[in-house]
Write a protein that holds these residues in place. Structure first.
Motif, PDB file in Angstrom:
ATOM      1  N   LEU A 195       0.831  -1.196   0.000  1.00  9.44           N
ATOM      2  CA  LEU A 195       0.000   0.000   0.000  1.00  9.44           C
ATOM      3  C   LEU A 195       0.871   1.253   0.000  1.00  9.44           C
ATOM      4  CD1 LEU A 195      -2.702   1.508   0.286  1.00  9.44           C
ATOM      5  CD2 LEU A 195      -2.507   1.205   2.763  1.00  9.44           C
ATOM      6  N   THR A 196       1.911   1.237   0.822  1.00 13.44           N
ATOM      7  CA  THR A 196       2.835   2.371   0.887  1.00 13.44           C
ATOM      8  C   THR A 196       3.513   2.605  -0.453  1.00 13.44           C
ATOM      9  OG1 THR A 196       3.242   1.910   3.231  1.00 13.44           O
ATOM     10  CG2 THR A 196       4.829   3.325   2.101  1.00 13.44           C
ATOM     11  N   VAL A 212       4.059  -1.107  12.605  1.00 12.45           N
ATOM     12  CA  VAL A 212       4.208  -1.070  11.147  1.00 12.45           C
ATOM     13  C   VAL A 212       2.994  -0.383  10.508  1.00 12.45           C
ATOM     14  CG1 VAL A 212       4.332  -2.486   9.059  1.00 12.45           C
ATOM     15  CG2 VAL A 212       5.678  -3.120  11.066  1.00 12.45           C
ATOM     16  N   ALA A 213       1.785  -0.721  10.969  1.00 10.24           N
ATOM     17  CA  ALA A 213       0.570  -0.149  10.388  1.00 10.24           C
ATOM     18  C   ALA A 213       0.507   1.365  10.617  1.00 10.24           C
ATOM     19  CB  ALA A 213      -0.663  -0.826  10.982  1.00 10.24           C
ATOM     20  N   VAL A 214       0.850   1.803  11.812  1.00 10.81           N
ATOM     21  CA  VAL A 214       0.808   3.241  12.117  1.00 10.81           C
ATOM     22  C   VAL A 214       1.854   3.991  11.293  1.00 10.81           C
ATOM     23  CG1 VAL A 214       1.231   4.966  13.901  1.00 10.81           C
ATOM     24  CG2 VAL A 214      -0.156   2.941  14.421  1.00 10.81           C
ATOM     25  N   ALA A 260       0.745   4.194   7.716  1.00 10.86           N
ATOM     26  CA  ALA A 260      -0.304   5.195   7.521  1.00 10.86           C
ATOM     27  C   ALA A 260       0.290   6.602   7.449  1.00 10.86           C
ATOM     28  CB  ALA A 260      -1.326   5.104   8.646  1.00 10.86           C
ATOM     29  N   LEU A 261       1.264   6.871   8.304  1.00  6.36           N
ATOM     30  CA  LEU A 261       1.912   8.191   8.303  1.00  6.36           C
ATOM     31  C   LEU A 261       2.684   8.431   7.003  1.00  6.36           C
ATOM     32  CD1 LEU A 261       3.233   8.338  11.995  1.00  6.36           C
ATOM     33  CD2 LEU A 261       1.294   9.597  11.003  1.00  6.36           C
ATOM     34  N   PHE A 306       0.227   9.067   4.216  1.00  8.23           N
ATOM     35  CA  PHE A 306      -0.370  10.399   4.320  1.00  8.23           C
ATOM     36  C   PHE A 306       0.581  11.471   3.796  1.00  8.23           C
ATOM     37  CE2 PHE A 306      -1.149  14.314   6.802  1.00  8.23           C
ATOM     38  CZ  PHE A 306      -2.430  14.596   6.355  1.00  8.23           C
ATOM     39  N   GLN A 307       1.853  11.352   4.178  1.00 15.38           N
ATOM     40  CA  GLN A 307       2.851  12.318   3.712  1.00 15.38           C
ATOM     41  C   GLN A 307       3.011  12.232   2.198  1.00 15.38           C
ATOM     42  OE1 GLN A 307       6.269  11.242   6.024  1.00 15.38           O
ATOM     43  NE2 GLN A 307       5.502  12.157   7.919  1.00 15.38           N
ATOM     44  N   ALA A 308       3.053  11.017   1.651  1.00 14.51           N
ATOM     45  CA  ALA A 308       3.193  10.853   0.199  1.00 14.51           C
ATOM     46  C   ALA A 308       1.967  11.365  -0.531  1.00 14.51           C
ATOM     47  CB  ALA A 308       3.430   9.373  -0.131  1.00 14.51           C
ATOM     48  N   TRP A 309       0.773  11.163   0.046  1.00 18.51           N
ATOM     49  CA  TRP A 309      -0.461  11.643  -0.579  1.00 18.51           C
ATOM     50  C   TRP A 309      -0.476  13.168  -0.640  1.00 18.51           C
ATOM     51  CZ3 TRP A 309      -4.500  14.278   2.115  1.00 18.51           C
ATOM     52  CH2 TRP A 309      -5.622  14.546   1.325  1.00 18.51           C
TER      53      TRP A 309
END
Length: 759
Positions: free
Chosen positions: A591-592, A684-686, A689-690, A693-696
């Motif tokens: 996902l990342t 890992v999940a948190v 997610a961070l 969010f930064q890449a988005w």
């Protein structure tokens, strides 16, 4: 407008790929529409039929129609939107070919190796145990789960690793998530991996213990594989079809001769081994399979076992279609809700999804898809067939497993899967216990259990836990009805036991090698002299890392073999949770990567299964850690036994003070590992997610994909070559025969240019 595109990277060489851009024809559209309609009808019968017997054929039809539709459309959609394969680019197998760990492999051989590596105990044991909740919940999750979760994960992890020189999942997490998320992922993956390998090995031990037939036949597959490896590399390079025929004949001979040997006095004496002895033999085998060149043992043995796996499952499917057995289990049983079941404790949510494990979604597969497979992938276009297609085949294995568990008498099913502590190991107590469960059908008698054991050539089948023996009974039930009659039931039962052990053993050897790569990657991060571990083919590092891996999972295996709680009954829930937590790590990584590449619009493809997986695994982990039910909570079991020990009493199923000590130790380890697993995955999940969010917010960011290199070899993209691909292959064969190009590594001056698994 031309619909066939030839990919060229060198004007002096033939094309390195062929792309068919032809639109789908009206005829094919009609065929797929018909398949979808038939599948919908089958699902309606399976899901809504009540108060009447449901034929198992409907499950087979529903599953197959779903698989065909998903592979043609959903997998193709993922390929179109995310993976975008290019066969004019070299894969790690071509660039880094060294004849040990990296080498472009024939796509059919690689499919066999990959399927054999991922298809272990999970699709056999998990669905059998989950059948205690009825046939419907498990069937739906196995089929729907694989389409939208399991196959998606396998495909995307293989794609991501191939774009990064075949890096392991842990190293990709370190590279994409940063230090904190990466370290948590690496630690979590390594610890989880040891549990997975230990449980897989434990199932093999339970299947082969006291079975001279199985031990002899499984043992023979090792020299057969060594012969195939040498034959294909030195005697007849590229003769895949030829060596396949030889291997199949030798494999069938090994199976038949195992039955002969088991009937002799010397065979029974030599090959009837205890669980502890088999455990040590598996540990030694795992080590040597990890360090030997991949072409010598691992790949040919996995390829060989794939014939056995797919052949047996295919024959089982044909047998079901011919004999049309009726499902004897209810659609949803009483054990799906609050009443604890004999096979495993816990309600439908979350423990059904945990127990089925590999049949629908398996984190272990992500390790193979980022371990051996990307180092052997000849062309990027093969990833869909091998990653997504391989997982669909494993799901079909799980479908066959749940059918075999639900067509046998339910008293027999629960008598086999209930722990020894409640059945006493005798037909009398087993009959009394199963009759107390309120099952449908006439009550069981001690004679029923004795006769069933006699029909199978066994002394007893009571409390043959672990799922594998139950599956063997179901297979024998189907096969004996259309191949040989009732007199052949004993043969088919022992054949099935041997088949299951062979099925699972290939996961242990490949898994050990994958874990070796992971440990090597992890040690290489320390820098300095340890940087040499970054090279997975460094012999000293390979031996050292393999030794560490087998020591870790071997110690857990021996703990399970001596566990008074039944070993598999105590470890399999932990195995299921660990496996699904590992899938959460894998889905977080892909996902990342997808978000960082700017494909945010398609982030739902891995995102939805990730959210579901986290919901299931965290709920299960919470219950295993904090539940006050001694049938569910590890720490509750631990506290009960500590109190009993202090009072000089026994607890749970322990029959001696020594066994109480073992239960206290094992439940402490299992409870502690549950906490570690959940904590690492949450980190890992948190972090994932961070990072997403930064890449988005930036509209994408840089990933760690390696530099693109033009390919200089050819391989057809599909399982069967098209006429255009056959013509191109002929051009390459002429150049190879003339000595103008090497069979493999023609472009990059491979260290071992004679390495070949070409056509």
């Amino acid at each position: 407008m031309a619909t066939i595109e030839y990919l060229r990277t060198d004007p002096d060489l033939p094309p390195v790929g062929v792309v068919d851009k032809s639109p789908i024809t009206a005829k094919k559209k009609a065929i797929f529409a018909g398949i979808a309609i038939i599948g919908a009808i089958a699902w309606a019968v399976v899901a809504f039929a009540r108060g009447e017997s449901v034929n198992s054929v409907w499950i087979v039809v529903a599953a197959v129609c779903t698989y065909i539709t998903a592979y043609r459309f959903y997998a193709k959609f993922i390929e179109w939107k995310i993976t975008k394969p290019r066969d004019d680019l070299a894969t790690p197998a071509e660039i880094l070919e060294n004849g040990k760990d990296y080498m472009p492999m024939d796509r059919r051989v690689l499919y066999g190796h990959h399927f054999a590596a991922i298809a272990g105990a999970g699709p056999l044991v998990g669905p059998v145990l989950a059948a205690q909740m009825g046939y419907l919940p498990g069937t739906i999750w196995i089929v729907v789960g694989v389409v939208f979760a399991g196959a998606v994960q396998d495909y995307l992890v293989l794609w991501a690793s191939t774009k990064r020189r075949g890096r392991s999942l842990g190293q990709m997490a370190r590279d994409e998530l940063g230090a904190i998320g990466g370290v948590a992922a690496i630690v979590g993956i390594l610890v989880i991996m040891m549990i997975l390998l230990a449980v897989l090995a434990l199932v093999v031990v339970n299947a082969l213990a006291e079975s001279p037939w199985g031990v002899f036949s499984i043992g023979l597959t090792i020299p057969i594989a060594l012969f195939m490896g040498v034959y294909l590399r030195y005697l007849r390079p590229g003769a895949v079809g030829e060596v396949s025929v030889i291997g199949i004949v030798l494999l069938l001979l090994a199976i038949v001769s195992g039955g002969w040997v088991a009937e002799t006095a010397w065979g029974e004496d030599w090959f009837t081994l205890s669980k502890v002895t088999i455990a040590w033999l598996l540990i030694a085998y795992g080590f040597f399979a990890s360090v030997l060149p991949v072409w010598l043992l691992l790949a040919p043995r996995d390829y060989l076992s794939t014939f056995m796996k797919i052949g047996t499952i295919g024959l089982l499917a044909i047998g079901i279609l011919i004999t049309m057995p009726v499902l004897k289990a209810p659609a949803v049983s009483q054990f799906a809700f609050d009443k604890p079941g004999p096979a495993f404790a816990g309600s439908l949510f979350p423990f059904l999804f945990i127990t089925i494990a590999c049949g629908a979604l398996s984190g272990f597969h992500a390790l193979v898809s980022s371990g051996t497979t990307p180092k052997l992938l000849a062309k990027e276009s093969h990833a869909r067939m091998i990653g997504y297609g391989g997982m669909l085949m494993e799901s079909f294995v799980a479908v066959m497993a749940i059918i075999t568990a639900t067509i046998i008498d339910q008293h027999l099913y629960f008598g086999m899967n209930a722990p020894l502590g409640v059945t006493g190991g005798t037909p009398e107590k087993a009959a009394a216990y199963t009759n107390s469960l309120g099952l449908s059908g006439p009550p069981a008698t001690p004679a029923d259990f004795s006769q069933a054991a006699s029909d199978l050539g066994e002394k007893s089948i009571v409390s043959r836990t672990g799922g594998a023996p139950t599956l063997a009974v179901g297979i024998a039930e189907v096969f004996s009805k259309f191949l040989g009659g009732a007199g052949m039931k004993s043969f088919w039962y022992h054949f099935a036991i041997m088949f299951e052990a062979l099925f699972i053993l290939t996961t242990i050897d490949a898994g050990t090698r994958v874990a070796r790569f992971m440990v090597s990657d992890a040690l290489g991060n320390f820098g300095g002299a340890a940087r040499k571990f970054k090279d997975p083919s460094w012999r000293v590092g390979a031996w050292l890392c393999s030794l560490l891996v087998v020591a870790a999972w071997g110690s857990i295996l021996l703990m399970g073999v001596n566990d008074p709680l039944g070993g598999i009954n105590a470890l399999f829930p932990l195995f299921g949770i660990a496996n699904q937590l590992l899938a959460a790590i894998a889905l977080t990584v892909v996902l990342t990567i997808i978000v960082k590449k700017g494909y945010t619009k398609w982030a739902w493809i891995p995102g939805i299964p990730l959210v579901w997986d986290l919901l299931v695994t965290m709920t299960a982990s919470w219950q295993k850690i904090f539940s006050d039910d001694p049938k569910v909570g590890y720490w509750t079991q631990n506290n009960l036994c500590e109190q009993a020990q202090a009072a000089g009493k026994l607890c749970l199923t322990a029959k001696t003070p020594e066994e109480v000590d073992i239960v206290i130790r094992n439940t402490f380890i299992q409870g502690s590992l549950s906490i570690v697993f959940a904590a690492m995955v949450l980190i890992v999940a948190v972090v994932g997610a961070l990072v997403c969010f930064q890449a988005w917010r930036k509209g994408g960011s840089e990933t760690t994909e390696t530099e693109e290199v033009p390919s200089k070899i050819f391989e057809p993209s599909g399982f069967f070559p098209t006429p255009e691909e056959k013509e191109v292959q002929k051009q390459w064969d002429e150049l190879i025969a003339a000595g103008k190009v090497a069979p493999r590594g023609a472009a990059h001056g491979a260290e071992s240019p004679d390495v070949s698994l070409s056509k």
